[in-house]
Design a protein around this motif. Structure first.
Motif, PDB file in Angstrom:
ATOM      1  N   LEU A 217       4.301   7.199  80.164  1.00  0.00           N
ATOM      2  CA  LEU A 217       4.021   5.777  80.899  1.00  0.00           C
ATOM      3  C   LEU A 217       5.458   5.673  81.684  1.00  0.00           C
ATOM      4  O   LEU A 217       6.618   5.989  81.298  1.00  0.00           O
ATOM      5  N   PHE A 218       5.415   4.896  82.803  1.00  0.00           N
ATOM      6  CA  PHE A 218       6.625   4.459  83.508  1.00  0.00           C
ATOM      7  C   PHE A 218       7.072   3.046  83.233  1.00  0.00           C
ATOM      8  O   PHE A 218       6.065   2.041  83.272  1.00  0.00           O
ATOM      9  N   LYS A 219       7.981   2.709  82.780  1.00  0.00           N
ATOM     10  CA  LYS A 219       8.532   1.423  81.933  1.00  0.00           C
ATOM     11  C   LYS A 219       9.416   0.762  82.987  1.00  0.00           C
ATOM     12  O   LYS A 219      10.457   1.644  83.585  1.00  0.00           O
ATOM     13  N   THR A 220       9.368  -0.425  83.375  1.00  0.00           N
ATOM     14  CA  THR A 220      10.336  -1.330  84.046  1.00  0.00           C
ATOM     15  C   THR A 220      10.368  -2.731  83.355  1.00  0.00           C
ATOM     16  O   THR A 220      10.340  -2.763  82.291  1.00  0.00           O
ATOM     17  N   GLY A 221      11.053  -3.440  84.057  1.00  0.00           N
ATOM     18  CA  GLY A 221      11.266  -5.096  83.470  1.00  0.00           C
ATOM     19  C   GLY A 221      11.500  -5.988  84.530  1.00  0.00           C
ATOM     20  O   GLY A 221      11.800  -5.512  86.061  1.00  0.00           O
ATOM     21  N   VAL A 222      10.941  -6.863  84.466  1.00  0.00           N
ATOM     22  CA  VAL A 222      11.118  -8.110  85.320  1.00  0.00           C
ATOM     23  C   VAL A 222      11.750  -9.333  84.713  1.00  0.00           C
ATOM     24  O   VAL A 222      10.830  -9.940  83.608  1.00  0.00           O
ATOM     25  N   GLU A 223      12.701  -9.907  85.031  1.00  0.00           N
ATOM     26  CA  GLU A 223      13.309 -11.167  84.518  1.00  0.00           C
ATOM     27  C   GLU A 223      13.390 -10.982  82.915  1.00  0.00           C
ATOM     28  O   GLU A 223      12.819 -11.835  82.097  1.00  0.00           O
ATOM     29  N   ASP A 224      14.148  -9.488  82.833  1.00  0.00           N
ATOM     30  CA  ASP A 224      14.270  -9.146  81.100  1.00  0.00           C
ATOM     31  C   ASP A 224      13.110  -9.187  80.456  1.00  0.00           C
ATOM     32  O   ASP A 224      13.085  -9.194  79.163  1.00  0.00           O
ATOM     33  N   ARG A 225      12.007  -8.926  80.930  1.00  0.00           N
ATOM     34  CA  ARG A 225      10.610  -8.848  80.265  1.00  0.00           C
ATOM     35  C   ARG A 225      10.270  -7.168  80.496  1.00  0.00           C
ATOM     36  O   ARG A 225      10.554  -6.670  81.362  1.00  0.00           O
ATOM     37  N   GLU A 226      10.039  -6.430  79.129  1.00  0.00           N
ATOM     38  CA  GLU A 226       9.671  -5.228  79.093  1.00  0.00           C
ATOM     39  C   GLU A 226       8.325  -5.107  79.805  1.00  0.00           C
ATOM     40  O   GLU A 226       7.250  -5.869  79.299  1.00  0.00           O
ATOM     41  N   LEU A 227       8.018  -4.382  80.943  1.00  0.00           N
ATOM     42  CA  LEU A 227       6.728  -3.954  81.462  1.00  0.00           C
ATOM     43  C   LEU A 227       6.536  -2.664  81.751  1.00  0.00           C
ATOM     44  O   LEU A 227       7.575  -1.832  82.014  1.00  0.00           O
ATOM     45  N   PHE A 228       5.136  -2.249  81.891  1.00  0.00           N
ATOM     46  CA  PHE A 228       4.821  -0.847  81.920  1.00  0.00           C
ATOM     47  C   PHE A 228       3.930  -0.838  83.221  1.00  0.00           C
ATOM     48  O   PHE A 228       2.948  -1.801  83.671  1.00  0.00           O
ATOM     49  N   LEU A 229       4.100   0.207  84.072  1.00  0.00           N
ATOM     50  CA  LEU A 229       3.124   0.437  85.231  1.00  0.00           C
ATOM     51  C   LEU A 229       1.979   0.902  84.577  1.00  0.00           C
ATOM     52  O   LEU A 229       1.775   1.892  83.874  1.00  0.00           O
TER      53      LEU A 229
END
Length: 430
Positions: A217-229
């Motif tokens: 998976l590709f992982k990123t974050g928005v406003e300190d939230r862990e999110l995955f594409l």
């Protein structure tokens, strides 16, 4: 996800079933953890009973004017021991849950025997692979000659395993998406959704991508939230009903969505790396069905027919195979793959995978059902490609290529493109 208590009850039968897919079920570890859990529960119950008696004794003696200092100290010790027993129970249950999260789905008894793709069983074929009076080109050579693919600029933008479509190529991608969505919504009864492309760890866990396949998976974050594409629209579509109780009489639900899909393709280097067959980013129309557990196999047969209809509309020769037990995906109990004919490779290649997950995903995501008379259970979930845009485009231009390098567009798709041929010079004509 499995109920580990049920696995223990099945015992050697569970071990046998998992062995069919090449997985060794460690019942000994599960049994030992259950023993620890039961001991912790029993200890906590005994201590609570003793604690109640001590509390009553403290009250009685205090009322009588007696010294209760030692009794109170004993009561505090009991509370500490209760908390320790409860902590042990929680720890063991977390360990059991962690193990359960890594156990794949159990293959259906009628899934073909075998441990690899070579053991799959052909179910049917549709269409006759075209016989050309010339040596057919692959989609890369065709697309670059026509100017509809630009892999060099894609690499400049993002590196390897990305693509750029241009002019009629981009129109074809959009047209294929529209054709598939319209087929599913107007003919097959699916409800179309537009969903987020970034989802939480909990959402990824619900459909089985996590924790086992995090490296894919590709992982990123928005406003300190862990999110995955998302790797597929299956993830958000299935999890729409996470932590919900669904009225059984309303099922099945049939959902579809077009989304981009993002996959690291870890461990796949060297496989299908030429062209648009295996990319880090591609787009796909996905189908998801949610139904009663006892209806899942019939729903799978229906879903496969919907994927086949997309290929039939395009006049693309294909075959349907049933995957061997050892070749099933992590969450699947039974899977049909649809393989489309690629003239340049003189073979069939996977274009759609339609899977019956039984209650496996629903247990992970807590998707329950309730009948009018109050009976509760877990729903069954199914997913399938209907279809991936890139692989369909590759098969389309290869199967419909002409000797001069032009491409004939099938009538069903020409309605959406506005042209019926891509000429050898890259122009289009009606």
């Amino acid at each position: 996800m499995h109920d580990t208590r049920t696995l223990l009850e099945l015992g050697d039968e569970a071990v046998r079933r998992f062995a069919r897919r090449g997985y060794t079920l460690d019942l000994g570890t599960i049994e030992a953890l259950f023993s620890r859990r039961n001991t912790a529960i029993g200890t906590a119950e005994e201590l609570r009973s003793e604690s109640k008696k001590v509390a009553a004794d403290v009250g009685k003696r205090a009322k009588a004017g007696e010294d209760v200092t030692e009794l109170k100290e004993h009561a505090r010790e009991l509370k500490d021991r209760i908390r320790a027993a409860e902590a042990e129970q929680e720890k063991v249950e977390a360990e059991l849950n962690a193990i359960a999260m890594t156990i794949p789905n159990m293959p259906a008894d009628d899934a073909p025997e075998g441990l690899s793709e070579d053991d799959s069983v052909e179910v049917r074929k549709w269409g006759t692979p075209a016989e050309f009076g010339f040596k057919p080109k692959d989609h890369v050579d065709l697309g670059e000659a026509l100017g509809i693919f630009d892999f060099g600029r894609a690499a400049k933008l993002s590196g390897s395993r990305f693509s750029v479509s241009r002019g009629p190529g981009a129109v074809l991608e959009r047209a294929l998406s529209n054709l598939f969505l319209n087929l599913h919504t107007t003919r097959h009864g699916y409800t179309e959704f537009a969903v987020p492309y970034l989802v939480s760890r909990k959402t990824m866990t619900g459909t089985g991508q996590l924790p086992k396949f995090e490296e894919d998976l590709f992982k990123t974050g928005v406003e300190d939230r862990e999110l995955f594409l998302i790797p597929t629209a299956e993830v958000p579509l299935t999890n729409l009903h996470a932590d919900e109780i669904l009225p059984a009489e309303e099922l099945p639900y049939a959902y579809t969505a077009w989304t981009p899909c993002f996959r690291s393709e870890a461990g796949s280097y060297g496989r299908d790396t030429r062209g648009i067959l295996r990319l880090h980013q591609f787009s796909k129309v996905e189908m998801v069905r949610v139904c009663r557990a006892e209806e899942s196999r019939a729903e799978l047969e229906l879903m496969v027919s919907h994927a086949e209809a997309c290929l039939q509309e395009l006049g693309l020769a294909y075959r349907v195979i049933a995957l061997a037990a050892g070749d099933l995906g992590f969450g699947s109990t039974y899977t049909y793959d649809i393989e489309v004919w690629l003239p340049s490779q003189e073979t069939y290649r996977e274009i759609s995978s339609c899977s019956d997950c039984g209650t496996f995903q629903a247990r992970r995501a807590a998707i329950r059902t309730k009948t009018k008379d109050g009976q509760r259970g877990f729903a069954a979930t199914l997913n399938g490609s209907g279809l991936p845009i890139g692989r369909t485009l590759a098969a389309l231009i290869e199967q419909h290529q002409q000797e001069d390098g032009s491409i004939v567009i099938p009538p069903a798709l020409a309605v959406y493109t506005g042209f019926s041929r891509i000429n050898a010079d890259g122009t289009t004509s009606a």
